[in-house]
Design a protein around this motif. Structure first.
Motif, short mmCIF file in Angstrom:
data_model
loop_
_atom_site.label_atom_id
_atom_site.label_comp_id
_atom_site.label_asym_id
_atom_site.label_seq_id
_atom_site.Cartn_x
_atom_site.Cartn_y
_atom_site.Cartn_z
N THR A 14 0.85 -1.21 0.12
CA THR A 14 0.04 -0.05 0.04
C THR A 14 0.98 1.51 -0.13
O THR A 14 0.60 2.36 -0.62
CB THR A 14 -0.97 -0.07 1.23
OG1 THR A 14 -1.46 -1.38 1.39
CG2 THR A 14 -1.95 1.21 1.31
N GLU A 15 2.21 1.31 0.76
CA GLU A 15 2.92 2.64 0.80
C GLU A 15 3.36 2.72 -0.27
O GLU A 15 3.50 3.92 -0.73
CB GLU A 15 3.97 1.93 1.83
CG GLU A 15 3.61 2.06 3.49
CD GLU A 15 3.16 0.52 3.70
OE1 GLU A 15 3.27 -0.26 2.81
OE2 GLU A 15 2.92 0.55 4.90
N GLN A 16 3.70 1.89 -1.22
CA GLN A 16 4.28 2.42 -2.72
C GLN A 16 3.25 3.05 -3.46
O GLN A 16 3.68 3.68 -4.03
CB GLN A 16 4.78 0.92 -3.36
CG GLN A 16 5.79 1.18 -4.03
CD GLN A 16 6.43 -0.17 -4.86
OE1 GLN A 16 5.67 -0.99 -5.26
NE2 GLN A 16 7.55 -0.31 -5.16
N ALA A 17 2.05 2.40 -3.40
CA ALA A 17 1.06 2.99 -4.36
C ALA A 17 0.92 4.14 -3.70
O ALA A 17 0.61 5.31 -4.77
CB ALA A 17 -0.19 2.10 -4.24
N ILE A 18 0.81 4.62 -2.30
CA ILE A 18 0.46 5.90 -2.10
C ILE A 18 1.63 6.85 -2.34
O ILE A 18 1.44 8.00 -2.80
CB ILE A 18 0.23 5.84 -0.41
CG1 ILE A 18 -1.17 4.93 -0.16
CG2 ILE A 18 0.13 7.05 -0.01
CD1 ILE A 18 -1.25 4.89 1.13
N PHE A 19 2.85 6.25 -2.17
CA PHE A 19 4.07 7.04 -2.67
C PHE A 19 3.76 7.55 -4.09
O PHE A 19 3.71 8.82 -4.56
CB PHE A 19 5.47 6.52 -2.51
CG PHE A 19 6.13 6.42 -1.24
CD1 PHE A 19 6.34 7.94 -0.87
CD2 PHE A 19 6.46 5.64 -0.54
CE1 PHE A 19 6.93 8.04 0.27
CE2 PHE A 19 7.21 5.97 0.87
CZ PHE A 19 7.39 7.13 1.20
N ALA A 20 3.26 6.68 -4.95
CA ALA A 20 3.49 7.00 -6.38
C ALA A 20 2.17 7.88 -6.61
O ALA A 20 2.27 8.90 -7.37
CB ALA A 20 3.11 5.89 -7.12
N GLY A 21 0.98 7.52 -5.94
CA GLY A 21 -0.32 8.62 -6.24
C GLY A 21 0.15 9.79 -5.80
O GLY A 21 -0.25 10.78 -6.27
N PHE A 22 0.42 10.05 -4.46
CA PHE A 22 0.91 11.18 -3.93
C PHE A 22 1.93 12.20 -4.56
O PHE A 22 1.59 13.33 -4.74
CB PHE A 22 1.25 11.29 -2.30
CG PHE A 22 1.06 12.41 -1.62
CD1 PHE A 22 0.03 13.29 -1.77
CD2 PHE A 22 2.13 12.94 -0.75
CE1 PHE A 22 -0.23 14.42 -0.83
CE2 PHE A 22 1.86 14.07 0.17
CZ PHE A 22 0.82 14.80 -0.18
N PHE A 23 2.73 11.34 -5.12
CA PHE A 23 3.73 12.15 -6.14
C PHE A 23 3.01 12.83 -7.29
O PHE A 23 3.22 13.60 -7.52
CB PHE A 23 4.78 10.88 -6.55
CG PHE A 23 5.78 11.66 -7.55
CD1 PHE A 23 6.65 12.47 -7.14
CD2 PHE A 23 5.83 11.35 -8.91
CE1 PHE A 23 7.68 13.00 -8.13
CE2 PHE A 23 6.74 11.56 -9.68
CZ PHE A 23 7.60 12.53 -9.35
N LEU A 24 2.21 12.00 -7.93
CA LEU A 24 1.57 12.40 -9.04
C LEU A 24 0.55 13.63 -8.71
O LEU A 24 0.37 14.56 -9.36
CB LEU A 24 0.54 11.17 -9.92
CG LEU A 24 1.63 10.34 -10.56
CD1 LEU A 24 0.54 8.93 -10.77
CD2 LEU A 24 2.38 10.64 -11.43
N GLN A 25 -0.05 13.38 -7.55
CA GLN A 25 -1.00 14.52 -6.95
C GLN A 25 -0.18 15.71 -7.03
O GLN A 25 -0.69 16.92 -7.43
CB GLN A 25 -1.47 14.13 -5.75
CG GLN A 25 -2.81 14.92 -5.20
CD GLN A 25 -3.40 14.46 -3.86
OE1 GLN A 25 -2.86 13.49 -3.47
NE2 GLN A 25 -4.33 15.29 -3.42
#
Lengths: 207, 202
Positions: B111-122
């Motif tokens: 989950t952490e990795q997905a959130i890192f990527a998502g928040f980066f794009l945000q």
């Protein structure tokens, strides 16, 4: 000819400055961490602390750790880890918290109910180039699962797992969740809360 | 004369392309922290199951797998493309994420990795993406292979236990719930009580 070339050079210089000016009208012109760097920072640094590591540190009263609770104030008031400071994620970039977060003496550990908020907070702090910041992996939910209510390993489990379990049991007792069935005979290695020695009241008069 | 013109044109092109090439954060840290709690970019397991099972919308959705190529080869969501997390910032991959023609659905090994990527794009201002909470293994076991009632409500950030209760219901050594207001970790100096001067006769 010579004049023309000078003119061109001047124009070029002006152009370059123009580009620089356009560049610096961005919101944060001197931001140190660019998007490209951020991905590298995230994928290269060690950013997690496990619940076991944290428990060990807390039980040995490690003075260098600083816990930061990223949840809302109400959640924080209901329950928090001992010694934690509440900085809701929305207020992370507020000026009043800069001094707390921007330092390199203590180890800061971010947590929320899971690691979700901590991951986001970590990303923001690394954009601000703060140091010594870690994420409590799994957050409070895993804290409960592993430390407060540890599961007994199967009989066939490895010895290390049993050692881990006995540590967790001790930790669970230390942090106050130690009721899970069947008191096992684990000697606590860790320091118990120091009981204050009551000094016998000074004998006042003549007895 | 022509020489100079050419030089100037080339240098102008070079300069402008330089500035365009560098991607910048659209959100400042302050703005990002205000929007960080927003869950709008999280794809609910229910919707994911809909997309996976109906298959009709697949043209508009693109799954992106952030794990290492070796793990990707061992199994991935059907139709997913592999962009390992550390290569997200490479130029071609950036374009994949920014491509407005479809919606990217991002998942990783945790989950952490997905959130890192998502928040980066945000923070880059990208809007056409969703992230899936839970690791690939979780998705595989609980949504693709065996969809159950619990998978539909998966969100690790939800409080799963009544922490204070767990701590207080038991008679542990120390009780840290806020209600009881026990002294917290910061060392408080205990003042040594001087024994009152014993009066008189012993």
């Amino acid at each position: 000819m010579n004049k023309i070339s000078i003119l061109f050079v001047v124009l070029l210089v002006i152009g370059a400055f123009g580009v620089f000016i356009i560049d610096s009208t961005q919101k944060e012109p001197f931001e140190k961490v660019q998007p490209c760097d951020l991905i590298d920072i995230i994928s290269q640094t060690n950013k997690y602390v496990t619940t076991d590591e944290l428990a060990r540190k807390m039980m040995s009263d490690d003075p260098t750790i600083m816990l930061i609770d990223l949840r809302t104030k109400t959640e924080f008031e209901k329950y928090s880890l001992s010694g934690a400071i509440n900085i809701p994620l929305e207020n992370l970039a507020d000026k009043q918290y800069k001094e707390v977060l921007d330092q390199d003496v203590r180890t800061i550990i971010l947590y929320s109910n899971s690691s979700d908020l901590a991951v986001k907070a970590w990303m923001l702090t690394s954009r601000l180039t703060y140091k010594n910041i870690y994420i409590l992996k799994g957050g409070l939910n895993r804290w409960v699962e592993t430390i407060l209510k540890p599961k007994e390993p199967k009989e066939t489990a490895l010895r290390t797992e049993f050692e881990m379990y006995s540590f967790r049991k001790a930790a669970s007792y230390y942090f106050g969740g130690g009721s899970t069935v069947g008191e096992t005979v684990i000697k606590k290695k860790t320091s118990l809360p120091i009981k204050r020695k009551k000094k016998s009241a000074a004998g006042g008069g003549c007895d | 004369m022509k020489k100079y013109l050419i030089i100037i044109i080339i240098s102008i092109i070079a300069l402008t392309s330089c500035t365009k090439e560098q991607r910048r954060f659209k959100l400042t840290v302050e703005e990002a922290s205000k929007q960080a709690v927003d869950q709008a970019y999280v794809l609910s397991p229910q919707l994911l199951a809909d997309i996976l099972y109906s298959g009709s919308d697949l043209a508009t959705y693109k799954f992106i797998d952030l794990r290492n190529p070796s793990k990707f080869e061992n199994g991935h969501i059907e139709g997913a493309i592999n962009i390992p997390f550390r290569t997200m910032n490479k130029n071609n991959n950036c374009k994949t994420f920014i491509d407005q023609g479809r919606v990217n659905i991002i998942y990783g090994e945790s989950t952490e990795q997905a959130i890192f990527a998502g928040f980066f794009l945000q923070q880059l201002g990208v809007k056409n993406y969703f992230i899936i909470l839970g690791s690939y293994d979780f998705i595989k076991n609980n949504i693709i292979d065996n969809y159950n009632i619990y998978s539909a409500h998966y969100n690790p950030e939800i409080v799963q236990y009544d922490y204070a209760k767990i701590v207080s219901e038991t008679s542990g050594a120390q009780n840290y719930s806020a209600k009881t207001k026990k002294p917290t970790g910061t060392a408080t100096f205990k003042r040594k009580k001087k024994s009152a001067a014993g009066g008189g006769c012993d």
